[in-house]
Write a protein that holds these residues in place. Sequence first.
Motif, mmCIF file in Angstrom:
data_model
loop_
_atom_site.group_PDB
_atom_site.id
_atom_site.type_symbol
_atom_site.label_atom_id
_atom_site.label_comp_id
_atom_site.label_asym_id
_atom_site.label_seq_id
_atom_site.Cartn_x
_atom_site.Cartn_y
_atom_site.Cartn_z
ATOM 1 N N THR A 13 1.097 -1.013 0.038
ATOM 2 C CA THR A 13 0.002 0.094 -0.311
ATOM 3 C C THR A 13 0.962 0.875 -0.305
ATOM 4 O O THR A 13 2.093 1.804 0.115
ATOM 5 C CB THR A 13 -1.119 0.403 1.002
ATOM 6 O OG1 THR A 13 -2.203 1.222 0.803
ATOM 7 C CG2 THR A 13 -0.343 -0.101 2.068
ATOM 8 N N GLN A 14 0.284 2.286 -0.376
ATOM 9 C CA GLN A 14 1.349 3.274 -0.463
ATOM 10 C C GLN A 14 1.210 4.344 1.019
ATOM 11 O O GLN A 14 -0.316 3.994 2.197
ATOM 12 C CB GLN A 14 0.656 4.444 -1.468
ATOM 13 C CG GLN A 14 0.657 4.267 -2.753
ATOM 14 C CD GLN A 14 0.078 4.867 -3.722
ATOM 15 O OE1 GLN A 14 -1.003 5.583 -3.528
ATOM 16 N NE2 GLN A 14 1.005 5.041 -5.030
ATOM 17 N N GLY A 16 0.075 6.799 3.650
ATOM 18 C CA GLY A 16 -1.405 7.290 4.141
ATOM 19 C C GLY A 16 -2.990 6.249 3.434
ATOM 20 O O GLY A 16 -4.357 6.321 3.374
ATOM 21 N N LYS A 17 -2.731 5.230 2.792
ATOM 22 C CA LYS A 17 -3.695 4.781 1.882
ATOM 23 C C LYS A 17 -4.627 3.562 2.906
ATOM 24 O O LYS A 17 -3.399 2.848 3.006
ATOM 25 C CB LYS A 17 -3.676 4.362 0.672
ATOM 26 C CG LYS A 17 -4.354 3.679 -0.001
ATOM 27 C CD LYS A 17 -4.516 3.380 -1.876
ATOM 28 C CE LYS A 17 -5.094 2.644 -2.651
ATOM 29 N NZ LYS A 17 -4.765 2.300 -4.320
ATOM 30 N N PRO A 18 -5.620 3.865 2.978
ATOM 31 C CA PRO A 18 -6.254 2.535 3.757
ATOM 32 C C PRO A 18 -6.512 1.718 3.312
ATOM 33 O O PRO A 18 -6.407 1.056 2.379
ATOM 34 C CB PRO A 18 -7.971 3.424 4.153
ATOM 35 C CG PRO A 18 -7.418 4.738 3.783
ATOM 36 C CD PRO A 18 -6.277 4.870 2.439
ATOM 37 N N VAL A 19 -5.477 0.638 4.281
ATOM 38 C CA VAL A 19 -5.735 -0.651 3.488
ATOM 39 C C VAL A 19 -6.364 -1.743 4.740
ATOM 40 O O VAL A 19 -6.102 -1.732 6.240
ATOM 41 C CB VAL A 19 -4.073 -1.071 3.640
ATOM 42 C CG1 VAL A 19 -3.684 -1.568 5.281
ATOM 43 C CG2 VAL A 19 -4.212 -2.711 2.953
ATOM 44 N N ASP A 77 -7.687 -3.432 9.483
ATOM 45 C CA ASP A 77 -8.088 -2.124 8.990
ATOM 46 C C ASP A 77 -7.073 -0.973 9.870
ATOM 47 O O ASP A 77 -7.036 -0.634 11.137
ATOM 48 C CB ASP A 77 -9.493 -1.166 9.286
ATOM 49 C CG ASP A 77 -10.617 -2.368 8.519
ATOM 50 O OD1 ASP A 77 -11.565 -1.782 9.615
ATOM 51 O OD2 ASP A 77 -10.277 -1.989 7.981
ATOM 52 N N ARG A 79 -5.820 2.828 8.859
ATOM 53 C CA ARG A 79 -6.378 3.502 8.419
ATOM 54 C C ARG A 79 -5.655 4.767 7.519
ATOM 55 O O ARG A 79 -6.152 4.940 6.406
ATOM 56 C CB ARG A 79 -7.207 4.899 9.407
ATOM 57 C CG ARG A 79 -8.400 4.082 9.907
ATOM 58 C CD ARG A 79 -9.538 4.970 11.007
ATOM 59 N NE ARG A 79 -8.220 5.321 11.839
ATOM 60 C CZ ARG A 79 -8.959 6.503 13.171
ATOM 61 N NH1 ARG A 79 -10.266 5.997 12.930
ATOM 62 N NH2 ARG A 79 -8.570 6.494 13.685
ATOM 63 N N SER A 80 -4.506 4.875 8.113
ATOM 64 C CA SER A 80 -3.567 5.989 7.438
ATOM 65 C C SER A 80 -2.222 4.770 7.660
ATOM 66 O O SER A 80 -1.529 6.055 8.508
ATOM 67 C CB SER A 80 -3.552 7.754 7.977
ATOM 68 O OG SER A 80 -2.726 8.175 7.248
ATOM 69 N N VAL A 114 4.508 -0.944 3.030
ATOM 70 C CA VAL A 114 4.123 0.548 2.558
ATOM 71 C C VAL A 114 5.100 1.237 1.867
ATOM 72 O O VAL A 114 6.262 1.407 2.393
ATOM 73 C CB VAL A 114 3.740 1.766 4.160
ATOM 74 C CG1 VAL A 114 3.392 3.067 4.836
ATOM 75 C CG2 VAL A 114 2.888 0.253 4.626
#
Lengths: 115, 114
Positions: A13-14, A16-19, A77, A79-80, A114
């Motif tokens: 994931t990037q 700050g992108k939620p996962v 989850d 979030r960021s 990340v």
Amino acid sequence: DAMVIQNPRYQVTQFGKPVTLSCSQTLNHNVMYWYQQKSSQAPKLLFHYYDKDFNNEADTPDNFQSRRPNTSFCFLDIRSPGLGDAAMYLCATRVGGADDTDTQYFGPGTRLTVL
Amino acid sequence: AQSVSQHNHHVILSEAASLELGCNYSYGGTVNLFWYVQYPGQHLQLLLKYFSGDPLVKGIKGFEAEFIKSKFSFNLRKPSVQWSDTAEYFCAVNNPYGNNRLAFGKGNQVVVIP
């Protein structure tokens, strides 16, 4: 046959992108756990569910949330996600009773990267 | 809070050598004790556990562990290792009357040279 299943096994994931990471179990266990394991460190408990009762560890960041919509499934989850959240995330289950039922059964883990 | 200490994080030994991994915990009450193993690329698996009774516990693959209450220890042993024992080994402690959560040690990375 796999008893504790985690999907995906690898997640990128990037910043700050939620996962969302998922865990399912075929054992019908009452208790489900989420651990974070960083390289060369012990697994660290984030939270657990006893049935629908959610139990958060005191030092688990607010950035981490969990959902358990039914007995079989539990979600983590983030979030960021930050760079420091890159780790292996382990799901585990336990029957939740007494008499030799305190063994936790682990899934294969999801390795989160990340960028 | 419980804490679990495992020393000698990296262990390298030859096949047929004996292995002993130390585990010490801090909790003074009734505990359940576990050793988990993680083979390369695989998930954590239970090797053996102690709940009560005989303090010498036999596990899978020829492993055993001894609970010494006075020393707060639960050391893992195998008399003769094989290449296939290359793995990471984690000691864990659970207070069954408290919050029932596992506290893990940092693990021992064991490499067995053929």
